[in-house]
Scaffold this motif. Structure first.
Motif, mmCIF file in Angstrom:
data_model
loop_
_atom_site.group_PDB
_atom_site.id
_atom_site.type_symbol
_atom_site.label_atom_id
_atom_site.label_comp_id
_atom_site.label_asym_id
_atom_site.label_seq_id
_atom_site.Cartn_x
_atom_site.Cartn_y
_atom_site.Cartn_z
ATOM 1 N N ALA A 90 45.124 26.540 68.409
ATOM 2 C CA ALA A 90 45.923 27.038 69.459
ATOM 3 C C ALA A 90 45.104 27.132 70.961
ATOM 4 O O ALA A 90 45.812 26.609 71.945
ATOM 5 C CB ALA A 90 46.312 28.454 69.213
ATOM 6 N N PHE A 105 52.510 20.948 68.454
ATOM 7 C CA PHE A 105 51.520 21.800 67.631
ATOM 8 C C PHE A 105 52.380 22.279 66.399
ATOM 9 O O PHE A 105 53.205 22.888 66.231
ATOM 10 C CB PHE A 105 51.304 23.172 68.599
ATOM 11 C CG PHE A 105 50.411 24.017 68.171
ATOM 12 C CD1 PHE A 105 49.302 23.853 68.019
ATOM 13 C CD2 PHE A 105 51.033 25.343 67.695
ATOM 14 C CE1 PHE A 105 48.390 24.744 67.772
ATOM 15 C CE2 PHE A 105 49.968 26.350 67.285
ATOM 16 C CZ PHE A 105 48.780 25.950 67.362
ATOM 17 N N HIS A 107 51.954 24.082 63.121
ATOM 18 C CA HIS A 107 51.311 25.221 62.897
ATOM 19 C C HIS A 107 51.743 26.021 61.667
ATOM 20 O O HIS A 107 53.047 25.941 61.391
ATOM 21 C CB HIS A 107 51.065 26.159 64.000
ATOM 22 C CG HIS A 107 52.410 26.667 64.598
ATOM 23 N ND1 HIS A 107 53.362 25.939 65.150
ATOM 24 C CD2 HIS A 107 52.751 27.930 64.478
ATOM 25 C CE1 HIS A 107 54.414 26.663 65.325
ATOM 26 N NE2 HIS A 107 54.148 27.937 65.077
ATOM 27 N N THR A 109 53.204 29.101 60.048
ATOM 28 C CA THR A 109 54.256 30.230 60.596
ATOM 29 C C THR A 109 53.333 31.401 60.599
ATOM 30 O O THR A 109 52.636 31.640 59.694
ATOM 31 C CB THR A 109 55.602 30.299 59.523
ATOM 32 O OG1 THR A 109 56.021 29.065 59.472
ATOM 33 C CG2 THR A 109 56.303 31.416 60.021
ATOM 34 N N GLN A 113 49.297 30.891 68.261
ATOM 35 C CA GLN A 113 49.951 29.950 69.044
ATOM 36 C C GLN A 113 49.416 30.132 70.469
ATOM 37 O O GLN A 113 48.889 30.863 70.845
ATOM 38 C CB GLN A 113 51.496 30.060 69.100
ATOM 39 C CG GLN A 113 52.301 30.212 67.936
ATOM 40 C CD GLN A 113 53.951 30.480 67.885
ATOM 41 O OE1 GLN A 113 54.283 29.984 69.066
ATOM 42 N NE2 GLN A 113 54.408 31.007 66.993
ATOM 43 N N HIS A 116 50.156 32.677 73.600
ATOM 44 C CA HIS A 116 50.353 33.766 72.691
ATOM 45 C C HIS A 116 49.190 34.468 72.445
ATOM 46 O O HIS A 116 48.986 35.851 72.259
ATOM 47 C CB HIS A 116 51.587 33.637 71.725
ATOM 48 C CG HIS A 116 52.920 33.239 71.871
ATOM 49 N ND1 HIS A 116 53.874 34.302 72.002
ATOM 50 C CD2 HIS A 116 53.337 31.975 72.307
ATOM 51 C CE1 HIS A 116 54.825 33.429 72.302
ATOM 52 N NE2 HIS A 116 54.576 32.061 72.373
ATOM 53 N N ARG A 117 48.208 33.641 72.175
ATOM 54 C CA ARG A 117 47.046 33.868 71.685
ATOM 55 C C ARG A 117 46.360 35.149 72.545
ATOM 56 O O ARG A 117 45.369 36.025 72.237
ATOM 57 C CB ARG A 117 45.911 32.872 71.413
ATOM 58 C CG ARG A 117 45.469 32.133 72.620
ATOM 59 C CD ARG A 117 44.813 31.085 72.011
ATOM 60 N NE ARG A 117 44.287 30.368 73.372
ATOM 61 C CZ ARG A 117 42.993 30.630 73.979
ATOM 62 N NH1 ARG A 117 42.173 31.437 73.352
ATOM 63 N NH2 ARG A 117 42.668 30.059 75.187
ATOM 64 N N LEU A 166 56.490 23.204 69.367
ATOM 65 C CA LEU A 166 56.194 24.015 68.131
ATOM 66 C C LEU A 166 56.942 23.553 66.758
ATOM 67 O O LEU A 166 58.151 23.792 67.047
ATOM 68 C CB LEU A 166 56.393 25.428 68.621
ATOM 69 C CG LEU A 166 55.603 25.895 69.895
ATOM 70 C CD1 LEU A 166 55.858 27.344 70.111
ATOM 71 C CD2 LEU A 166 54.108 25.801 70.031
ATOM 72 N N GLU A 168 56.729 24.247 62.562
ATOM 73 C CA GLU A 168 55.830 25.028 61.392
ATOM 74 C C GLU A 168 55.753 24.546 60.214
ATOM 75 O O GLU A 168 56.646 23.649 59.778
ATOM 76 C CB GLU A 168 56.774 26.392 61.493
ATOM 77 C CG GLU A 168 56.812 27.194 62.656
ATOM 78 C CD GLU A 168 57.554 28.580 62.639
ATOM 79 O OE1 GLU A 168 58.232 28.543 61.715
ATOM 80 O OE2 GLU A 168 57.507 29.296 63.439
#
Length: 333
Positions: A90, A105, A107, A109, A113, A116-117, A166, A168
């Motif tokens: 992230a 990205f 990632h 689930t 992210q 957001h981190r 993004l 998942e």
């Protein structure tokens, strides 16, 4: 880190994917395991993203981030989990965006992210950044306004420019099917694609044909599992799925003497371009870039650590430099 409350045996019957030389064949994996139901949606989104940036002649990086789970039943209740909160992936995504890349990205689930981190530290919940107003609305608490404003500006810019996609995964099969498909889609970008493999991928799994259908019951006492080794997918990624892209893998060790030799062995075995080596205790302060012919240590000073400089702020510019050399000459030097 693999964790589970059961006895695990990695030895036993010959894996059904064995190619006759004690090595599991990656090609067979996709024949005997079921593709995830959302793979067509994944491919549709990624195709559109790649076409958009190919037309603009942009560099694109595929970042894999977070850990994979290994289901123990076909109707999954129990699973083995590779621990990773996804912080490196992230954080790296943000610095790639700052370097002008478009970022895919991919990632786990609910892992961390980009952007957001900044607002999910363990000691503070997201709602603690807010307060209700007398007018019946919500506002950011004054002490967090400046930071949130700056992060939000960068996030909105990435979205408006369509430079952050993004996608998942949760399970090992989801990850592997999407990695294969995603790499082949990004291969249309040829040398302008980079693959930044930061996910913590399981080393062992149970093929779906060997799994029980329903929840494993506890009434019979202890549980012993026989796990097959996960196929080594870096080789086909390098030689087939993404033959012209720049591929970056990571090597984490606890013994300093093993770090560089094992990284060089990986480069020799798989034929990719860069291994980023780090030691468990100092991974947020020091990394070592290993290529076929070079070795470079990047580290943060005490002053940088004290002022919250992130090691990824130095990793990504170095990778961008290496990638430009790759694009121009097909060499990392």
């Amino acid at each position: 880190m693999t964790t589970m409350n059961a006895a695990i045996s990695t030895k036993g019957e010959t894996p059904i994917l064995d190619n006759g030389q004690g090595v599991i064949d990656p090609d067979v994996y996709f024949e005997v395991n079921k593709a995830p139901a959302d793979l067509p949606e994944f491919e549709e989104k990624l195709n559109a993203f790649v076409d958009y940036h190919k037309a603009k002649n942009n560099n694109v990086v595929l970042i894999t981030s977070g850990g994979t789970t290994v289901p123990l039943e076909n109707q999954t209740v129990r699973f083995i989990d590779n621990f990773s909160n996804g912080n490196r992936g992230a954080t790296s995504a943000e610095y790639f965006l700052e370097a002008g890349y478009a970022v895919v990205f991919m990632h786990r689930t609910n892992s961390i992210q980009p952007y957001h981190r900044h607002f999910i530290p363990s000691q503070r919940g997201f709602l603690d950044y807010m307060r209700p107003t007398e007018e019946g609305s919500v506002e950011v608490r004054p002490e967090y306004v400046e930071k949130m404003h700056q992060v939000l500006l960068r996030y909105e810019k990435a979205k408006q420019e369509n430079r952050l996609l993004l996608l998942e995964f949760v399970t090992l099969p989801q990850y592997l099917f999407k990695l294969q498909s995603g790499a082949k889609i990004l291969a249309r970008l040829q040398e302008k694609a980079m693959y930044y493999l930061a996910a913590a991928v399981s080393d062992f799994f149970i093929p779906s044909s060997k799994m029980v259908e329903h929840k494993i019951q506890s009434r019979d006492g202890g549980l012993t599992l026989t796990l097959d080794q996960v196929p080594k997918f870096l080789k086909p990624l390098v030689s087939n799925w993404a033959a012209k892209g720049l591929i970056v893998s990571f090597k984490l060790e606890t013994d300093t003497n093993l770090l560089v030799p094992k990284a060089r062995a990986a480069l020799e075995r798989y034929g990719h371009q860069v291994v980023i080596g780090n030691m468990l205790k100092t991974r947020r302060q020091t990394v070592t870039f290993i290529t076929q012919h070079t070795e470079k240590v990047i580290t943060l000073t005490k002053e940088e650590l004290d002022t919250d400089v992130e090691i990824e702020s130095k990793i990504i510019p170095e990778l961008a430099r290496i990638h430009q050399n790759w694009i121009k000459s097909g060499s990392t030097e």
